[in-house]
Design an enzyme around this catalytic site. Sequence first.
Site, PDB file in Angstrom:
ATOM      1  N   THR A 101       0.853  -1.115  -0.058  1.00 13.21           N
ATOM      2  CA  THR A 101       0.183   0.003   0.032  1.00 13.21           C
ATOM      3  C   THR A 101       0.706   1.243   0.025  1.00 13.21           C
ATOM      4  O   THR A 101       0.619   2.085  -0.577  1.00 13.21           O
ATOM      5  CB  THR A 101      -0.761   0.291   1.124  1.00 13.21           C
ATOM      6  OG1 THR A 101      -1.551  -1.347   1.399  1.00 13.21           O
ATOM      7  CG2 THR A 101      -1.896   1.150   1.008  1.00 13.21           C
TER       8      THR A 101
ATOM      9  N   ARG B 144       7.940  -2.893   2.561  1.00 12.22           N
ATOM     10  CA  ARG B 144       7.947  -3.029   4.064  1.00 12.22           C
ATOM     11  C   ARG B 144       8.435  -4.223   4.378  1.00 12.22           C
ATOM     12  O   ARG B 144       7.614  -5.187   3.997  1.00 12.22           O
ATOM     13  CB  ARG B 144       6.556  -2.382   4.755  1.00 12.22           C
ATOM     14  CG  ARG B 144       6.873  -1.189   5.367  1.00 12.22           C
ATOM     15  CD  ARG B 144       5.461  -0.861   6.112  1.00 12.22           C
ATOM     16  NE  ARG B 144       4.890   0.478   5.449  1.00 12.22           N
ATOM     17  CZ  ARG B 144       4.050   1.286   5.781  1.00 12.22           C
ATOM     18  NH1 ARG B 144       3.322   0.633   6.963  1.00 12.22           N
ATOM     19  NH2 ARG B 144       3.953   2.484   5.233  1.00 12.22           N
TER      20      ARG B 144
ATOM     21  N   SER C 143       6.521   3.699   8.707  1.00 12.07           N
ATOM     22  CA  SER C 143       5.104   4.478   9.170  1.00 12.07           C
ATOM     23  C   SER C 143       5.090   4.079  10.789  1.00 12.07           C
ATOM     24  O   SER C 143       6.038   3.965  11.454  1.00 12.07           O
ATOM     25  CB  SER C 143       4.103   4.297   8.313  1.00 12.07           C
ATOM     26  OG  SER C 143       3.006   4.814   8.622  1.00 12.07           O
ATOM     27  N   HIS C 144       3.641   3.386  10.874  1.00  9.76           N
ATOM     28  CA  HIS C 144       3.435   3.198  12.080  1.00  9.76           C
ATOM     29  C   HIS C 144       3.729   1.918  12.581  1.00  9.76           C
ATOM     30  O   HIS C 144       3.400   1.454  13.730  1.00  9.76           O
ATOM     31  CB  HIS C 144       1.778   3.375  12.152  1.00  9.76           C
ATOM     32  CG  HIS C 144       1.484   2.256  11.050  1.00  9.76           C
ATOM     33  ND1 HIS C 144       1.223   2.575   9.878  1.00  9.76           N
ATOM     34  CD2 HIS C 144       0.598   1.279  11.227  1.00  9.76           C
ATOM     35  CE1 HIS C 144       0.773   1.595   9.100  1.00  9.76           C
ATOM     36  NE2 HIS C 144       0.370   0.793   9.856  1.00  9.76           N
TER      37      HIS C 144
ATOM     38  N   LYS D 160      10.012   3.962   0.560  1.00  8.19           N
ATOM     39  CA  LYS D 160       8.902   4.426  -0.206  1.00  8.19           C
ATOM     40  C   LYS D 160       9.543   5.332  -1.397  1.00  8.19           C
ATOM     41  O   LYS D 160      10.531   6.226  -0.831  1.00  8.19           O
ATOM     42  CB  LYS D 160       7.754   5.284   0.486  1.00  8.19           C
ATOM     43  CG  LYS D 160       6.517   4.863   0.691  1.00  8.19           C
ATOM     44  CD  LYS D 160       5.644   5.507   1.452  1.00  8.19           C
ATOM     45  CE  LYS D 160       5.901   6.962   1.818  1.00  8.19           C
ATOM     46  NZ  LYS D 160       4.759   7.485   2.655  1.00  8.19           N
TER      47      LYS D 160
ATOM     48  N   ASP E 278       1.921   9.726  14.006  1.00  4.02           N
ATOM     49  CA  ASP E 278       2.827   8.326  13.826  1.00  4.02           C
ATOM     50  C   ASP E 278       3.996   8.283  13.605  1.00  4.02           C
ATOM     51  O   ASP E 278       4.554   9.338  13.446  1.00  4.02           O
ATOM     52  CB  ASP E 278       1.891   7.259  12.974  1.00  4.02           C
ATOM     53  CG  ASP E 278       2.193   7.742  11.377  1.00  4.02           C
ATOM     54  OD1 ASP E 278       2.529   9.078  11.109  1.00  4.02           O
ATOM     55  OD2 ASP E 278       2.002   6.859  10.521  1.00  4.02           O
TER      56      ASP E 278
ATOM     57  N   ASP F 152       6.033   8.057  11.115  1.00  5.64           N
ATOM     58  CA  ASP F 152       6.665   8.985  10.240  1.00  5.64           C
ATOM     59  C   ASP F 152       5.934  10.462   9.833  1.00  5.64           C
ATOM     60  O   ASP F 152       6.331  11.152   8.937  1.00  5.64           O
ATOM     61  CB  ASP F 152       6.757   8.419   8.701  1.00  5.64           C
ATOM     62  CG  ASP F 152       5.425   7.992   8.114  1.00  5.64           C
ATOM     63  OD1 ASP F 152       4.550   7.863   9.365  1.00  5.64           O
ATOM     64  OD2 ASP F 152       5.386   7.760   7.052  1.00  5.64           O
TER      65      ASP F 152
ATOM     66  N   ASP G 244       2.709  11.116   9.250  1.00  8.95           N
ATOM     67  CA  ASP G 244       1.660  11.594   8.247  1.00  8.95           C
ATOM     68  C   ASP G 244       0.353  11.149   8.869  1.00  8.95           C
ATOM     69  O   ASP G 244      -0.659  11.710   7.996  1.00  8.95           O
ATOM     70  CB  ASP G 244       2.134  10.554   6.800  1.00  8.95           C
ATOM     71  CG  ASP G 244       2.094   9.378   7.082  1.00  8.95           C
ATOM     72  OD1 ASP G 244       2.072   8.788   8.154  1.00  8.95           O
ATOM     73  OD2 ASP G 244       2.213   8.529   6.113  1.00  8.95           O
ATOM     74  N   ARG G 245       0.253  10.522   9.853  1.00 10.75           N
ATOM     75  CA  ARG G 245      -1.089  10.314  10.608  1.00 10.75           C
ATOM     76  C   ARG G 245      -1.715  11.332  11.704  1.00 10.75           C
ATOM     77  O   ARG G 245      -0.624  11.821  12.005  1.00 10.75           O
ATOM     78  CB  ARG G 245      -1.308   8.790  10.962  1.00 10.75           C
ATOM     79  CG  ARG G 245      -1.036   7.874   9.978  1.00 10.75           C
ATOM     80  CD  ARG G 245      -1.218   6.530  10.520  1.00 10.75           C
ATOM     81  NE  ARG G 245      -1.226   5.515   9.492  1.00 10.75           N
ATOM     82  CZ  ARG G 245      -1.868   4.357   9.477  1.00 10.75           C
ATOM     83  NH1 ARG G 245      -2.697   3.818  10.467  1.00 10.75           N
ATOM     84  NH2 ARG G 245      -1.723   3.318   8.566  1.00 10.75           N
TER      85      ARG G 245
ATOM     86  N   THR H 231      -7.524   2.277  -1.240  1.00 16.02           N
ATOM     87  CA  THR H 231      -6.814   2.600  -0.014  1.00 16.02           C
ATOM     88  C   THR H 231      -5.470   2.950  -0.609  1.00 16.02           C
ATOM     89  O   THR H 231      -4.708   2.212  -1.368  1.00 16.02           O
ATOM     90  CB  THR H 231      -6.771   1.259   0.954  1.00 16.02           C
ATOM     91  OG1 THR H 231      -8.041   1.149   1.361  1.00 16.02           O
ATOM     92  CG2 THR H 231      -5.967   1.432   2.172  1.00 16.02           C
TER      93      THR H 231
ATOM     94  N   GLU I 185      -8.328   9.513   4.710  1.00 19.93           N
ATOM     95  CA  GLU I 185      -8.474   8.036   4.858  1.00 19.93           C
ATOM     96  C   GLU I 185      -8.851   7.799   6.306  1.00 19.93           C
ATOM     97  O   GLU I 185      -8.543   8.508   7.208  1.00 19.93           O
ATOM     98  CB  GLU I 185      -7.276   7.263   4.559  1.00 19.93           C
ATOM     99  CG  GLU I 185      -6.699   7.078   3.268  1.00 19.93           C
ATOM    100  CD  GLU I 185      -5.858   6.290   2.680  1.00 19.93           C
ATOM    101  OE1 GLU I 185      -5.976   5.204   2.358  1.00 19.93           O
ATOM    102  OE2 GLU I 185      -4.588   6.730   3.140  1.00 19.93           O
ATOM    103  N   GLU I 186      -9.773   6.652   6.521  1.00 20.08           N
ATOM    104  CA  GLU I 186     -10.128   6.241   7.935  1.00 20.08           C
ATOM    105  C   GLU I 186      -9.075   5.787   8.817  1.00 20.08           C
ATOM    106  O   GLU I 186      -9.161   5.899   9.857  1.00 20.08           O
ATOM    107  CB  GLU I 186     -10.990   5.088   7.727  1.00 20.08           C
ATOM    108  CG  GLU I 186     -10.530   3.721   7.035  1.00 20.08           C
ATOM    109  CD  GLU I 186      -9.332   3.044   7.569  1.00 20.08           C
ATOM    110  OE1 GLU I 186      -9.368   2.959   8.819  1.00 20.08           O
ATOM    111  OE2 GLU I 186      -8.510   2.819   6.983  1.00 20.08           O
ATOM    112  N   SER I 187      -7.978   5.663   8.102  1.00 26.01           N
ATOM    113  CA  SER I 187      -6.664   5.074   8.802  1.00 26.01           C
ATOM    114  C   SER I 187      -5.675   6.364   9.552  1.00 26.01           C
ATOM    115  O   SER I 187      -4.730   6.505   9.439  1.00 26.01           O
ATOM    116  CB  SER I 187      -5.577   4.324   8.313  1.00 26.01           C
ATOM    117  OG  SER I 187      -5.471   5.020   6.908  1.00 26.01           O
TER     118      SER I 187
ATOM    119  N   LYS J   3      -0.193  12.277   3.017  1.00 26.70           N
ATOM    120  CA  LYS J   3      -1.038  12.855   4.373  1.00 26.70           C
ATOM    121  C   LYS J   3      -0.186  13.456   5.428  1.00 26.70           C
ATOM    122  O   LYS J   3       1.137  13.347   5.315  1.00 26.70           O
ATOM    123  CB  LYS J   3      -1.520  11.504   4.946  1.00 26.70           C
ATOM    124  CG  LYS J   3      -1.079  10.314   5.275  1.00 26.70           C
ATOM    125  CD  LYS J   3      -1.993   9.181   5.544  1.00 26.70           C
ATOM    126  CE  LYS J   3      -1.173   8.145   6.215  1.00 26.70           C
ATOM    127  NZ  LYS J   3      -1.212   6.833   5.516  1.00 26.70           N
TER     128      LYS J   3
ATOM    129  N   ARG K  85      -8.841  -6.598   7.560  1.00 24.07           N
ATOM    130  CA  ARG K  85      -9.657  -5.344   8.000  1.00 24.07           C
ATOM    131  C   ARG K  85     -11.156  -5.514   7.871  1.00 24.07           C
ATOM    132  O   ARG K  85     -11.527  -5.755   6.428  1.00 24.07           O
ATOM    133  CB  ARG K  85      -8.882  -4.024   7.329  1.00 24.07           C
ATOM    134  CG  ARG K  85      -7.460  -3.764   7.516  1.00 24.07           C
ATOM    135  CD  ARG K  85      -7.005  -2.502   7.592  1.00 24.07           C
ATOM    136  NE  ARG K  85      -5.563  -2.343   7.282  1.00 24.07           N
ATOM    137  CZ  ARG K  85      -4.823  -2.483   8.293  1.00 24.07           C
ATOM    138  NH1 ARG K  85      -5.050  -2.943   9.419  1.00 24.07           N
ATOM    139  NH2 ARG K  85      -3.447  -2.487   7.859  1.00 24.07           N
TER     140      ARG K  85
END
Length: 543
Positions: free
Chosen positions: A18, A22, A113-114, A126, A277, A279, A281-282, A344, A363-365, A376, A496
């Site tokens: 996504t 990773r 990320s997270h 990335k 988070d 990195d 972005d959240r 997503t 996004e919902e995340s 983000k 999910r």
Amino acid sequence: MPVRELPTRPYTDQKSGTAGLRKKVAVFQQPHYLENFLQAIFDVETSLRGGTLVIGGDGRYHNREAIYTAVAMAAGNGIARVIVGQGGILSTPAASTMIRLHQAAGGLLLTASHNPAGPDGDFGIKFNVAGGGQASETLTGRIFEASKAISRYRIFEGGSLDLDRRGSQQLGDTRIDIVDCVDDYAKLQQSLFDFDRIRDWFKRGGRICFDAMHAVTGPYATRILIEQLGAPAGSVINASPLEDFGGGHPDPNLIYARHLLDLALSAEAPDLIAASDGDGDRNMILGRGLFISPGDSLAMLAAHLDKLPGYKGGLKGLARSMPTCRAVDVVAQARGLECHETPTGWKFFANLLDAGRVTLCGEESFGTSSSHTREKDGLWAVLAWLNVLAVTGKSVQQIATEHWARHGRHYYVRHDYDELPTATANGIVDGLRKALPTLAGSRQGDWTVSQADEFAYTDPVDGSRTTGQGLRIVFGDAARIILRLSGTGTEGATIRLYLERYERAADRLGWTTTEALAPLAAIADRLIRINEQSGRKGPSVIT
Ligand code: VG1
Ligand code: CO
């Protein structure tokens, strides 16, 4: 010649998910694993040669070593100029911003990320393209193909690089600029928001608690919130970035940041509580007494954004990923804005943003951002909320209550089943896929299925088609059940399950999420039987 071409043998698993490649740290530590992937990028994206490349990471374990390798390989592959965050640090939105600002040909973002960090944790890379967005599916596909055929890589050997000394250094023909990791990012945020109004809000006693979770946003939040906006000392907690994120899980949600919910519900609750988070972005947003779900946060920002300086001209359009709740659609409709539903992953917003068709997406995340960058942006969302509080003079609670009264309320939850055996997870998804044709038109509880299908997306800008993006059972506007496999995990497979329910009547706006969604959870359980098929007692994480 300090540039050497060294032989290597391909790995077969360098397929991006996504958001980039990773893997466990140990996988990245295999001989030439990182080098192969980077060389595949340099071979495929030939526009990098002679151009500028931005490099930085979230500071997790293995970040520094990987940054040294990436810079030496950039110098070995004819990159003219490399911009690196001091100490090898750049948050994801800061890196995207710098690619845009310095007209770089691309960027390498070293982050998982997270996902947890440390020797036994995860690592990731990335590749972002010119313009700052994540490489498209087509491009990551070509990089994957190249990685499977690689036989040599090019690297600048010898030479010394001091990652901690700001200024220019030279590796052969390549100029390396080590820069402050916050400056460019902070300047951009200042151009979007009314810093004076926010400063006044703090002077009048407004209070924030921002939790950097020992990840990359510590220096960004300290500089902007405390030094520039005058938030009281102590407003940023866990501000020092650590290689293992302090052993924590920098995934701000109701499980991993439960202490923030406790704070929000306590008598000492500040006006705004937020976190980001690994990195950066959240974002997670809470007010005194309540948690704002990411889908609600997106919709509420959509309703107020044009009050903020960077958005005074009005919004172009809105976008959300498919599993994200449809609260933002309601705002789009009320304001006559176009609204897009994408697969997503943030990369799917890039074309819409580049084409000037959307201003805000989410996004919902726990991801929200605008057209100011191509990732983000966690701190951006926090600043946007702060600015909304400052200009409206309202509390988070008031903004939410008024929003629901006007637009109705989407109750929403995501259930994650982590680290399932791949065959089990695939079996569960395949089972539902097969049942979809029989579901359309059927009555389930209080609702009738209006649509049951597998989401596919045709990009309205370049016409590219992406299939297999999640199974959905839709009950008109009233509710949805969505099932998909995660593309960011590094162990087994993660399922999910997303539940969404929409209510408009005044006496149905004050339910708890759990009670509102219980009937839908029961339908999902009957139709998909995740617990029964996985042998689990319930989801590993509920957010
Ligand atoms: C998850 C989220 C997705 C997000 C992605 C990257 O992907 O669901 O919305 O874009 O992580 O976020 P998946 O495939 O595991 O559901 V981050 O903060 O890693 O950049
Ligand atoms: Co992230």
